[in-house]
Design a protein around this motif. Structure first.
Motif, PDB file in Angstrom:
ATOM      1  N   LYS A 128       5.586  -0.829 -17.334  1.00 27.38           N
ATOM      2  CA  LYS A 128       4.673  -2.527 -17.583  1.00 27.38           C
ATOM      3  C   LYS A 128       3.251  -2.602 -17.473  1.00 27.38           C
ATOM      4  O   LYS A 128       2.817  -2.851 -17.591  1.00 27.38           O
ATOM      5  N   SER A 129       3.146  -2.356 -16.232  1.00 23.16           N
ATOM      6  CA  SER A 129       1.572  -2.940 -15.969  1.00 23.16           C
ATOM      7  C   SER A 129       1.415  -1.997 -14.466  1.00 23.16           C
ATOM      8  O   SER A 129       1.972  -1.467 -13.580  1.00 23.16           O
ATOM      9  N   ILE A 130      -0.115  -1.916 -14.827  1.00 22.08           N
ATOM     10  CA  ILE A 130      -0.844  -1.520 -13.468  1.00 22.08           C
ATOM     11  C   ILE A 130      -0.192  -1.576 -11.845  1.00 22.08           C
ATOM     12  O   ILE A 130       0.124  -1.148 -10.898  1.00 22.08           O
ATOM     13  N   SER A 131       0.128  -3.275 -11.326  1.00 22.15           N
ATOM     14  CA  SER A 131       1.064  -3.010 -10.102  1.00 22.15           C
ATOM     15  C   SER A 131       2.156  -2.654 -10.016  1.00 22.15           C
ATOM     16  O   SER A 131       2.034  -1.848  -8.994  1.00 22.15           O
ATOM     17  N   MET A 132       2.904  -2.636 -11.179  1.00 22.10           N
ATOM     18  CA  MET A 132       3.820  -1.682 -11.080  1.00 22.10           C
ATOM     19  C   MET A 132       4.066  -0.318 -10.272  1.00 22.10           C
ATOM     20  O   MET A 132       4.450  -0.097  -9.475  1.00 22.10           O
ATOM     21  N   TYR A 133       2.975  -0.019 -10.767  1.00 22.47           N
ATOM     22  CA  TYR A 133       2.526   1.512 -10.909  1.00 22.47           C
ATOM     23  C   TYR A 133       1.640   1.909  -9.370  1.00 22.47           C
ATOM     24  O   TYR A 133       2.373   2.692  -8.494  1.00 22.47           O
ATOM     25  N   ALA A 134       1.045   1.180  -9.185  1.00 22.81           N
ATOM     26  CA  ALA A 134       0.559   1.201  -7.391  1.00 22.81           C
ATOM     27  C   ALA A 134      -0.825  -0.285  -7.580  1.00 22.81           C
ATOM     28  O   ALA A 134      -1.518  -0.422  -8.489  1.00 22.81           O
ATOM     29  N   ARG A 135      -0.887  -0.570  -6.413  1.00 23.17           N
ATOM     30  CA  ARG A 135      -1.479  -1.857  -5.715  1.00 23.17           C
ATOM     31  C   ARG A 135      -2.566  -1.354  -5.209  1.00 23.17           C
ATOM     32  O   ARG A 135      -3.338  -1.493  -4.585  1.00 23.17           O
ATOM     33  N   ASN A 136      -2.655   0.069  -4.101  1.00 26.24           N
ATOM     34  CA  ASN A 136      -2.926   0.183  -3.604  1.00 26.24           C
ATOM     35  C   ASN A 136      -4.098   1.523  -4.700  1.00 26.24           C
ATOM     36  O   ASN A 136      -3.971   2.074  -4.627  1.00 26.24           O
ATOM     37  N   THR A 137      -5.528   0.750  -4.155  1.00 25.05           N
ATOM     38  CA  THR A 137      -6.752   1.257  -5.198  1.00 25.05           C
ATOM     39  C   THR A 137      -7.048   2.876  -5.111  1.00 25.05           C
ATOM     40  O   THR A 137      -7.294   3.729  -6.112  1.00 25.05           O
ATOM     41  N   VAL A 138      -6.805   3.514  -3.749  1.00 23.59           N
ATOM     42  CA  VAL A 138      -7.009   5.144  -3.484  1.00 23.59           C
ATOM     43  C   VAL A 138      -5.981   5.894  -3.957  1.00 23.59           C
ATOM     44  O   VAL A 138      -5.963   6.701  -4.710  1.00 23.59           O
ATOM     45  N   ASP A 139      -4.341   5.494  -3.739  1.00 22.56           N
ATOM     46  CA  ASP A 139      -3.824   6.366  -4.526  1.00 22.56           C
ATOM     47  C   ASP A 139      -3.106   6.029  -5.413  1.00 22.56           C
ATOM     48  O   ASP A 139      -3.528   7.339  -6.382  1.00 22.56           O
ATOM     49  N   PHE A 140      -3.714   5.048  -6.446  1.00 22.27           N
ATOM     50  CA  PHE A 140      -3.559   5.119  -8.105  1.00 22.27           C
ATOM     51  C   PHE A 140      -5.134   5.707  -8.866  1.00 22.27           C
ATOM     52  O   PHE A 140      -4.999   6.203  -9.026  1.00 22.27           O
ATOM     53  N   LEU A 141      -6.354   5.531  -8.130  1.00 22.77           N
ATOM     54  CA  LEU A 141      -7.287   6.832  -8.351  1.00 22.77           C
ATOM     55  C   LEU A 141      -7.089   8.166  -8.268  1.00 22.77           C
ATOM     56  O   LEU A 141      -7.254   8.688  -9.143  1.00 22.77           O
ATOM     57  N   GLY A 145      13.327  -2.073  -4.861  1.00 24.96           N
ATOM     58  CA  GLY A 145      13.209  -2.819  -2.969  1.00 24.96           C
ATOM     59  C   GLY A 145      12.189  -2.360  -3.189  1.00 24.96           C
ATOM     60  O   GLY A 145      12.347  -2.004  -1.974  1.00 24.96           O
ATOM     61  N   LYS A 146      11.277  -1.345  -2.990  1.00 23.74           N
ATOM     62  CA  LYS A 146      10.069  -0.579  -2.621  1.00 23.74           C
ATOM     63  C   LYS A 146       8.193  -1.335  -3.376  1.00 23.74           C
ATOM     64  O   LYS A 146       8.551  -1.735  -4.404  1.00 23.74           O
ATOM     65  N   PRO A 147       7.492  -1.878  -2.342  1.00 22.24           N
ATOM     66  CA  PRO A 147       6.871  -2.319  -2.522  1.00 22.24           C
ATOM     67  C   PRO A 147       5.375  -0.750  -3.479  1.00 22.24           C
ATOM     68  O   PRO A 147       5.756   0.183  -2.582  1.00 22.24           O
ATOM     69  N   ALA A 148       4.182  -1.782  -3.837  1.00 27.84           N
ATOM     70  CA  ALA A 148       3.257  -0.964  -4.406  1.00 27.84           C
ATOM     71  C   ALA A 148       2.297  -0.980  -4.020  1.00 27.84           C
ATOM     72  O   ALA A 148       1.272   0.125  -4.367  1.00 27.84           O
ATOM     73  N   THR A 149       2.700  -0.718  -2.286  1.00 26.33           N
ATOM     74  CA  THR A 149       1.205  -0.769  -1.509  1.00 26.33           C
ATOM     75  C   THR A 149       0.891   0.454  -1.092  1.00 26.33           C
ATOM     76  O   THR A 149      -0.087   0.879  -0.858  1.00 26.33           O
ATOM     77  N   SER A 150       2.110   1.333  -0.988  1.00 20.31           N
ATOM     78  CA  SER A 150       2.193   2.869  -0.544  1.00 20.31           C
ATOM     79  C   SER A 150       3.228   3.283  -1.475  1.00 20.31           C
ATOM     80  O   SER A 150       3.906   2.969  -2.064  1.00 20.31           O
ATOM     81  N   THR A 151       2.560   4.439  -1.445  1.00 17.75           N
ATOM     82  CA  THR A 151       3.623   5.937  -2.415  1.00 17.75           C
ATOM     83  C   THR A 151       4.157   6.165  -1.783  1.00 17.75           C
ATOM     84  O   THR A 151       4.953   7.112  -2.034  1.00 17.75           O
ATOM     85  N   LYS A 152       4.167   6.370  -0.733  1.00 15.52           N
ATOM     86  CA  LYS A 152       4.659   6.860   1.083  1.00 15.52           C
ATOM     87  C   LYS A 152       6.526   6.810   0.242  1.00 15.52           C
ATOM     88  O   LYS A 152       7.924   7.900   0.756  1.00 15.52           O
ATOM     89  N   GLN A 153       7.074   5.765   0.213  1.00 19.59           N
ATOM     90  CA  GLN A 153       8.512   5.360   0.507  1.00 19.59           C
ATOM     91  C   GLN A 153       9.158   5.396  -0.759  1.00 19.59           C
ATOM     92  O   GLN A 153      10.592   4.863  -0.974  1.00 19.59           O
ATOM     93  N   ARG A 154       8.211   5.175  -1.727  1.00 20.58           N
ATOM     94  CA  ARG A 154       8.507   5.011  -3.438  1.00 20.58           C
ATOM     95  C   ARG A 154       9.266   6.498  -3.494  1.00 20.58           C
ATOM     96  O   ARG A 154       8.474   7.497  -4.393  1.00 20.58           O
TER      97      ARG A 154
END
Length: 144
Positions: A103-116, A73-82
């Motif tokens: 599974k995929s990049i979108s499971m890991y992070a959708r925020n490019t800055v956090d992801f990189l 139930g946590k979105p991948a748009t930010s790592t703060k709440q996960r």
């Protein structure tokens, strides 16, 4: 009269010896699972992801299970709440994990800055991330 210098031999530790071959080392493997909405649960449930990765890691004799980290139930748009994701990254920094499966990049992070940022930090620590599903299918180069 000769001055002899004392030489102390310090054997390398596993973390210091970058020449240890990966196939000779038992990798500490973790998985990251996430379901952000009920819609995603219809196709790939949270429980199915946890079961899949648990079985996959345990079945490989060259891997040891470092943990299944899962946010529901946590979105991948930010790592703060996960919380589980952040715990997994902290365990990576503490050398408890050598490789992460997801599974995929979108499971890991959708925020490019956090992801990189996280990808670079893990790469510096020689921690691999395996995305099982890619967004763009790989194609062989065309010879002209």
């Amino acid at each position: 009269m000769t001055d002899q210098k004392e030489i102390k031999i310090i054997p390398p530790t596993e973390n210091q010896d970058k020449h240890i071959r990966v196939e000779q080392k038992q990798l500490k493997v973790a998985a990251y699972c996430r379901v952000s909405t009920r819609f995603e649960q219809q196709e790939n449930s949270y429980e199915a992801q946890v079961k899949y990765y648990s079985e996959k890691i345990v079945a490989n004799p060259k891997w040891s299970l470092a943990g299944i980290y899962a946010d529901q139930g946590k979105p991948a748009t930010s790592t703060k709440q996960r919380d589980s994701f952040n715990h997994m990254i902290a365990d990576c920094y503490d050398s408890k994990i050598d490789m992460i499966l997801t599974k995929s990049i979108s499971m890991y992070a959708r925020n490019t800055v956090d992801f990189l940022r996280i990808i670079r930090e893990l790469k510096e620590r020689q921690i691999r991330i395996v995305f099982e599903k890619t967004l763009i299918p790989w194609t062989a180069p065309i010879n002209c």
